[in-house]
Design a protein around this motif. Structure first.
Motif, PDB file in Angstrom:
ATOM      1  N   GLY A   1       0.797  -1.221   0.000  1.00 19.87           N
ATOM      2  CA  GLY A   1       0.000   0.000   0.000  1.00 19.87           C
ATOM      3  C   GLY A   1       0.829   1.271   0.000  1.00 19.87           C
ATOM      4  N   PHE A   2       1.976   1.258   0.691  1.00 23.68           N
ATOM      5  CA  PHE A   2       2.825   2.447   0.727  1.00 23.68           C
ATOM      6  C   PHE A   2       3.383   2.765  -0.661  1.00 23.68           C
ATOM      7  CE2 PHE A   2       3.530   0.949   5.245  1.00 23.68           C
ATOM      8  CZ  PHE A   2       2.685   1.902   5.801  1.00 23.68           C
ATOM      9  N   THR A   3       3.771   1.731  -1.393  1.00 24.18           N
ATOM     10  CA  THR A   3       4.289   1.942  -2.748  1.00 24.18           C
ATOM     11  C   THR A   3       3.190   2.464  -3.671  1.00 24.18           C
ATOM     12  OG1 THR A   3       5.879   0.145  -2.426  1.00 24.18           O
ATOM     13  CG2 THR A   3       5.472   0.862  -4.686  1.00 24.18           C
ATOM     14  N   VAL A   4       1.995   1.888  -3.526  1.00 20.12           N
ATOM     15  CA  VAL A   4       0.853   2.354  -4.323  1.00 20.12           C
ATOM     16  C   VAL A   4       0.574   3.827  -4.018  1.00 20.12           C
ATOM     17  CG1 VAL A   4      -1.630   2.114  -4.739  1.00 20.12           C
ATOM     18  CG2 VAL A   4      -0.202   0.067  -4.488  1.00 20.12           C
ATOM     19  N   LEU A   5       0.548   4.173  -2.731  1.00 20.60           N
ATOM     20  CA  LEU A   5       0.281   5.554  -2.332  1.00 20.60           C
ATOM     21  C   LEU A   5       1.342   6.498  -2.877  1.00 20.60           C
ATOM     22  CD1 LEU A   5      -1.302   7.656  -0.757  1.00 20.60           C
ATOM     23  CD2 LEU A   5      -0.054   6.984   1.308  1.00 20.60           C
ATOM     24  N   SER A   6       2.587   6.070  -2.803  1.00 21.98           N
ATOM     25  CA  SER A   6       3.686   6.894  -3.308  1.00 21.98           C
ATOM     26  C   SER A   6       3.517   7.184  -4.794  1.00 21.98           C
ATOM     27  CB  SER A   6       5.023   6.194  -3.050  1.00 21.98           C
ATOM     28  OG  SER A   6       6.099   6.943  -3.560  1.00 21.98           O
ATOM     29  N   ARG A   7       3.114   6.180  -5.551  1.00 19.74           N
ATOM     30  CA  ARG A   7       2.918   6.367  -6.995  1.00 19.74           C
ATOM     31  C   ARG A   7       1.716   7.253  -7.282  1.00 19.74           C
ATOM     32  NH1 ARG A   7       4.680   0.761 -10.131  1.00 19.74           N
ATOM     33  NH2 ARG A   7       6.627   0.444  -8.967  1.00 19.74           N
ATOM     34  N   ILE A   8       0.664   7.088  -6.499  1.00 15.95           N
ATOM     35  CA  ILE A   8      -0.518   7.942  -6.676  1.00 15.95           C
ATOM     36  C   ILE A   8      -0.158   9.388  -6.389  1.00 15.95           C
ATOM     37  CG2 ILE A   8      -2.761   8.539  -5.652  1.00 15.95           C
ATOM     38  CD1 ILE A   8      -3.325   5.542  -5.396  1.00 15.95           C
ATOM     39  N   ARG A   9       0.615   9.615  -5.326  1.00 16.67           N
ATOM     40  CA  ARG A   9       0.947  10.983  -4.928  1.00 16.67           C
ATOM     41  C   ARG A   9       1.828  11.704  -5.948  1.00 16.67           C
ATOM     42  NH1 ARG A   9      -2.935  11.612  -2.775  1.00 16.67           N
ATOM     43  NH2 ARG A   9      -3.423  11.500  -0.564  1.00 16.67           N
TER      44      ARG A   9
END
Length: 229
Positions: free
Chosen positions: A61-69
């Motif tokens: 989830g952290f990697t997904v969030l980082s890419r979204i941001r």
């Protein structure tokens, strides 16, 4: 609040379906993903909210969030089974908006989602209202609330009547306004002067606009317009 689109990212099938069904019941458009890679692929500019689990296959989830941001400030609520301080702090560093610790109450999740979206909508409306109070064309900026005018960000002084004329012309950009209409709008129905007073104020206004005087065009035999290319 119009129907919003939520991306729900949860690898546990039962929880995923339960959350999706509850958001649908509450009039949301729902996009579902069961792993981090799928979440990144399905995220798009039409997504208004992301419900994102931390523990996911392929990408966490952290990697997904980082890419979204990297491309969006969309509100994100993270789901975690652990509730560890390190996870929560990591999420906030990546600009997560809120957390839900499993097991969670679906009504509270929906309430959090609606509050986040309401705040976003309110900020957007506030920004839109602010832009309505600012007119800016051809390097001329007029602030209706502060009654200030700037040329290339340098403030200039205008008499009140000149300010009102400029505001009216800018509000009706590219539209020819007759002298009679300006007289009626800015001097009132009870003013018995002639249209020469309009010409005199336009002349003063152009002088004060300096190298932006060309913005106010004379339309022969009719009146004036604020010309925006």
């Amino acid at each position: 609040m119009n129907n919003k689109t939520v991306l729900i990212v949860e690898d546990e099938e039962k929880i995923n379906k339960m959350v999706c069904d509850y958001f649908k019941f509450n009039k949301f458009e729902v996009i579902s993903a069961t792993d981090g890679m799928e979440a990144v692929e399905k995220f798009n500019e039409n997504v208004d909210l992301v419900i994102l689990d931390i523990m996911l296959p392929k990408l966490d989830g952290f990697t997904v969030l980082s890419r979204i941001r990297k491309k969006s400030d969309v509100p994100v609520i993270m789901l975690t089974a652990r509730g560890e301080d390190e996870d929560i702090l990591m999420g906030y560093e990546l600009k997560v908006d809120d957390y839900m610790i499993k097991p969670f109450n679906l009504d509270i999740l929906i309430a959090k989602a609606k509050v986040l979206l309401y705040r976003i909508d309110s900020m957007v409306k506030g920004a839109d209202k602010g832009t309505e109070d600012i007119l800016k064309y051809n390097g001329v900026k007029l602030d209706k609330l502060k009654m200030q005018v700037y040329i290339e960000e340098e403030e200039i002084e205008l008499e009140p009547k000149q300010f009102e004329i400029l505001k009216y012309l800018m509000e009706n950009k590219n539209i020819v306004i007759s002298r009679e209409k300006l007289l009626e709008e800015k001097w009132g129905y009870d003013y018995y002067g002639n249209t020469r007073v309009v010409d005199a104020q336009i002349k003063k206004l152009r002088k004060n606009l300096k190298d932006k005087s060309y913005c106010i065009k004379t339309v022969f035999g009719t009146g004036y317009k604020f010309d925006v290319e």
